[in-house]
Write a protein that holds these residues in place. Structure first.
Motif, mmCIF file in Angstrom:
data_model
loop_
_atom_site.group_PDB
_atom_site.id
_atom_site.type_symbol
_atom_site.label_atom_id
_atom_site.label_comp_id
_atom_site.label_asym_id
_atom_site.label_seq_id
_atom_site.Cartn_x
_atom_site.Cartn_y
_atom_site.Cartn_z
ATOM 1 N N ARG A 11 2.564 10.804 -2.984
ATOM 2 C CA ARG A 11 3.749 10.338 -3.101
ATOM 3 C C ARG A 11 4.735 10.320 -3.987
ATOM 4 N NH1 ARG A 11 1.512 4.145 -2.714
ATOM 5 N NH2 ARG A 11 0.886 4.037 -4.816
ATOM 6 N N ALA A 15 8.410 11.889 -3.614
ATOM 7 C CA ALA A 15 9.596 11.152 -3.803
ATOM 8 C C ALA A 15 10.485 12.046 -4.682
ATOM 9 C CB ALA A 15 9.444 9.933 -4.634
ATOM 10 N N VAL A 18 12.246 14.429 -2.312
ATOM 11 C CA VAL A 18 13.255 13.738 -1.735
ATOM 12 C C VAL A 18 14.472 13.393 -2.430
ATOM 13 C CG1 VAL A 18 14.056 11.569 -0.548
ATOM 14 C CG2 VAL A 18 11.773 12.758 0.051
ATOM 15 N N LEU A 19 14.088 13.222 -4.064
ATOM 16 C CA LEU A 19 15.329 12.867 -4.694
ATOM 17 C C LEU A 19 16.336 14.445 -4.762
ATOM 18 C CD1 LEU A 19 16.815 10.837 -6.835
ATOM 19 C CD2 LEU A 19 15.250 11.788 -8.628
ATOM 20 N N LEU A 39 18.899 8.472 0.305
ATOM 21 C CA LEU A 39 17.679 9.280 0.033
ATOM 22 C C LEU A 39 17.397 9.039 -1.453
ATOM 23 C CD1 LEU A 39 18.077 12.777 1.318
ATOM 24 C CD2 LEU A 39 16.650 11.042 1.948
ATOM 25 N N TYR A 40 18.486 8.534 -2.311
ATOM 26 C CA TYR A 40 18.227 8.165 -3.701
ATOM 27 C C TYR A 40 17.557 6.822 -3.936
ATOM 28 C CZ TYR A 40 22.061 11.278 -5.161
ATOM 29 O OH TYR A 40 22.743 12.528 -5.265
ATOM 30 N N SER A 43 13.931 7.259 -2.626
ATOM 31 C CA SER A 43 12.974 7.939 -3.477
ATOM 32 C C SER A 43 12.671 7.135 -4.981
ATOM 33 C CB SER A 43 13.473 9.378 -3.882
ATOM 34 O OG SER A 43 14.909 9.164 -4.321
ATOM 35 N N ILE A 47 9.139 5.932 -6.452
ATOM 36 C CA ILE A 47 8.689 6.328 -7.767
ATOM 37 C C ILE A 47 8.177 4.939 -8.567
ATOM 38 C CG2 ILE A 47 9.573 7.303 -9.957
ATOM 39 C CD1 ILE A 47 10.984 9.452 -8.291
#
Length: 117
Positions: A11, A15, A18-19, A39-40, A43, A47
């Motif tokens: 994950r 992440a 995705v970032l 998305l920010y 992610s 994290i």
């Protein structure tokens, strides 16, 4: 294959992907900033969760099920245990000391109990 294991193990890297997707969406898509902010946030949340909580919930399920080898494997995924929040870090070191006691490694068990305090 256990989906939970794959999720917990990868994950952190997912992440970051995705970032990067959010950054690319923000740059290249006209009016894409709404989706990129979502998305920010997602992610960065994953994290931070992975850094401060780690796979302890997955680890707890493995110990409750009696899968000690799976629990030891999940404990090896934690690279920086000192970054875990205090209650999670205490549980990590206590579980590590239990594994050391089971292996008759009493010096390491004592050191881990001291770290948990």
């Amino acid at each position: 294959m256990d989906f939970g294991k794959l999720y917990v193990k990868y994950r952190f890297y997912a992440a970051f992907v995705v970032l990067v997707i959010g950054i690319l969406l923000h740059i290249f898509v006209h009016k894409g900033w709404q989706w990129s902010i979502m998305l920010y946030i997602a992610s960065i949340s994953v994290i931070l969760f992975d850094i401060f909580i780690g796979p302890m919930r997955y680890l707890q399920k493995k110990v409750e099920a009696g899968d000690i080898e799976g629990a030891k494997e999940a404990m090896s995924w934690i690279k920086f245990p000192n970054l875990l929040i205090k209650p999670v870090r205490q549980g990590y070191y206590m579980l590590q000391s239990n594994f050391d006691m089971a292996n008759q490694n009493l010096d390491a068990a004592e050191a881990n109990i001291r770290k948990s305090l």
